[in-house]
Write a protein that holds these residues in place. Structure first.
Motif, short mmCIF file in Angstrom:
data_model
loop_
_atom_site.label_atom_id
_atom_site.label_comp_id
_atom_site.label_asym_id
_atom_site.label_seq_id
_atom_site.Cartn_x
_atom_site.Cartn_y
_atom_site.Cartn_z
N ALA A 38 0.94 -1.22 -0.06
CA ALA A 38 -0.13 -0.06 -0.10
C ALA A 38 0.89 1.38 0.07
N ILE A 39 1.93 1.40 0.86
CA ILE A 39 2.80 2.34 0.80
C ILE A 39 3.56 2.60 -0.47
N ASN A 40 4.01 1.53 -1.13
CA ASN A 40 4.62 1.62 -2.33
C ASN A 40 3.86 2.06 -3.67
N TYR A 41 2.40 1.74 -3.39
CA TYR A 41 1.50 2.27 -4.45
C TYR A 41 1.38 3.63 -4.14
N LEU A 42 0.93 4.21 -2.95
CA LEU A 42 0.78 5.57 -2.90
C LEU A 42 2.08 6.20 -3.17
N ALA A 43 3.30 5.95 -2.76
CA ALA A 43 4.46 6.67 -3.22
C ALA A 43 4.51 7.02 -4.73
N GLN A 44 4.21 5.97 -5.50
CA GLN A 44 4.33 6.12 -6.83
C GLN A 44 3.02 7.02 -7.70
N ASN A 45 2.11 7.13 -6.80
CA ASN A 45 1.07 8.04 -7.45
C ASN A 45 0.85 9.37 -6.70
N LEU A 46 1.62 9.68 -5.74
CA LEU A 46 1.38 11.09 -5.22
C LEU A 46 2.56 11.98 -6.05
N LYS A 47 1.79 13.26 -6.31
CA LYS A 47 2.72 14.08 -6.87
C LYS A 47 4.02 14.49 -6.41
N GLU A 48 5.15 14.90 -6.97
CA GLU A 48 6.25 15.08 -6.32
C GLU A 48 6.16 16.35 -5.68
N LEU A 49 7.03 16.54 -4.44
CA LEU A 49 7.00 17.77 -3.84
C LEU A 49 8.21 18.80 -4.27
N THR A 50 7.48 20.15 -4.33
CA THR A 50 8.50 20.87 -4.94
C THR A 50 9.63 21.45 -3.89
N ASN A 51 9.29 21.32 -2.61
CA ASN A 51 10.25 21.43 -1.55
C ASN A 51 9.78 20.61 -0.44
N GLY A 52 10.91 20.19 0.43
CA GLY A 52 10.79 19.50 1.58
C GLY A 52 10.55 17.96 1.26
N THR A 53 10.36 17.19 2.27
CA THR A 53 10.31 15.67 2.15
C THR A 53 8.93 14.99 2.50
N ARG A 54 8.89 13.67 2.26
CA ARG A 54 7.64 13.29 2.52
C ARG A 54 7.88 11.76 3.29
N GLU A 55 7.07 11.32 4.16
CA GLU A 55 7.18 10.04 4.80
C GLU A 55 6.02 9.38 4.74
N LEU A 56 5.96 8.11 4.52
CA LEU A 56 4.59 7.43 4.30
C LEU A 56 4.64 6.24 5.51
N SER A 57 3.39 5.97 6.11
CA SER A 57 3.39 5.04 6.93
C SER A 57 2.18 4.37 6.97
N ALA A 58 1.76 2.93 7.01
CA ALA A 58 0.73 2.50 7.36
C ALA A 58 0.26 2.28 8.58
N LEU A 59 -0.91 2.46 8.63
CA LEU A 59 -1.57 2.22 10.22
C LEU A 59 -1.58 0.82 10.35
N PRO A 60 -1.76 0.35 11.68
CA PRO A 60 -1.86 -1.17 11.78
C PRO A 60 -2.86 -1.74 11.18
N ILE A 61 -3.10 -2.82 10.67
CA ILE A 61 -4.47 -3.71 10.07
C ILE A 61 -4.82 -4.53 11.29
N ASP A 62 -6.16 -4.54 11.37
CA ASP A 62 -6.98 -5.13 12.49
C ASP A 62 -6.46 -6.60 12.83
N PRO A 63 -5.55 -6.86 13.80
CA PRO A 63 -5.17 -8.05 14.45
C PRO A 63 -6.06 -9.22 14.29
N ARG A 64 -7.36 -9.02 13.95
CA ARG A 64 -8.21 -10.05 13.55
C ARG A 64 -8.10 -10.69 12.38
N ILE A 65 -7.56 -9.89 11.45
CA ILE A 65 -7.44 -10.16 10.22
C ILE A 65 -6.03 -11.17 10.01
N SER A 66 -6.45 -12.08 9.37
CA SER A 66 -5.13 -13.16 9.17
C SER A 66 -4.16 -12.77 8.07
N ASP A 67 -3.25 -13.43 7.87
CA ASP A 67 -2.35 -13.36 6.66
C ASP A 67 -2.89 -13.78 5.53
#
Length: 236
Positions: A38-67
């Protein structure tokens, strides 16, 4: 070998080919792998920043959901459900016989450097390089009065107008290169001649700013540009 035995072996071989040539082994995905997709997909589809940097992090997936497992290529897309421009919902789909889909929330943090003091400053203390650093800060927390790295040099030699705690962002309102009430040297040039006289600052100012000063000898009020620590220049 009898004809029956020959045909029997051919039939077994044919069944073996059908069973194993059409079988596609499922690929397993752990929750952390799905988050990274999910992070990789979003990183490839967001517009590039003209200044500064960007950090992406995924919120935890519901622990009840299995692999998850999937026999086909995963489909990944961004959903229009966004709580804010600092978070995006990414949908991951599997379209094999055991169809499933999963939503991953990805936090978007855009950062830019601001100037902060790296040690406590006392009122009246002269600011040097050793007092200043830049710190990456979330853009939505940056106020218009905060200074960026390119403006850092304008603070050098100025004095703190108040006590400033280490780690605090520093602004022009907190410092002065010339402080109100200071004795200043007034410079002027006329036809190649340089003139200087003493004066009193009537306003605070930093390099490049125009302030009011008073000529100590004549008492005349002048408009002058700050050119250094306790130094101003007037145009004649």
């Amino acid at each position: 070998m009898s004809l029956f035995n020959k045909n029997h072996h051919k039939l077994i071989f044919f069944i073996f080919l059908v069973l194993f040539s059409n079988n596609t082994s499922a690929v397993g995905y752990s929750k952390s792998q799905l988050q990274q997709l999910a992070i990789n997909y979003l990183a490839q589809n967001l517009k590039e920043l003209t200044n500064g940097t960007r950090e992406l992090s995924a919120l935890p997936i519901d622990p009840r959901i299995s692999d998850k497992n999937c026999e086909t290529e995963l489909l990944i897309n961004s959903v229009n459900v966004q709580r804010s421009n600092r978070q995006s919902t990414i949908q991951i789909k599997c379209l094999d016989e055991k169809k499933w889909n999963l939503y991953v929330q990805v936090k978007i943090m855009e950062l830019a450097p601001i100037v902060v003091v790296n040690q406590n400053l006392s009122k009246g203390e002269i600011i040097t390089n050793e007092h200043l650093i830049t710190k990456q800060t979330q853009k939505h927390l940056i106020r218009t009065q905060y200074l960026n790295k390119a403006q850092m040099y304008t603070l050098l030699g100025s004095r703190s107008k108040r006590n400033i705690r280490s780690g605090s962002a520093i602004t022009y309102k907190q410092v002065c290169m010339v402080c109100k009430g200071d004795r200043v040297t007034i410079f002027a040039s006329y036809r190649g001649l340089s003139i200087k006289t003493a004066g009193i600052a009537l306003q605070d100012g930093i390099i490049g700013q125009n302030i009011s000063v008073k000529n100590s000898k004549s008492g005349k009020k002048l408009h002058a540009r700050v050119i250094g620590v306790d130094q101003v220049k007037v145009s004649i």
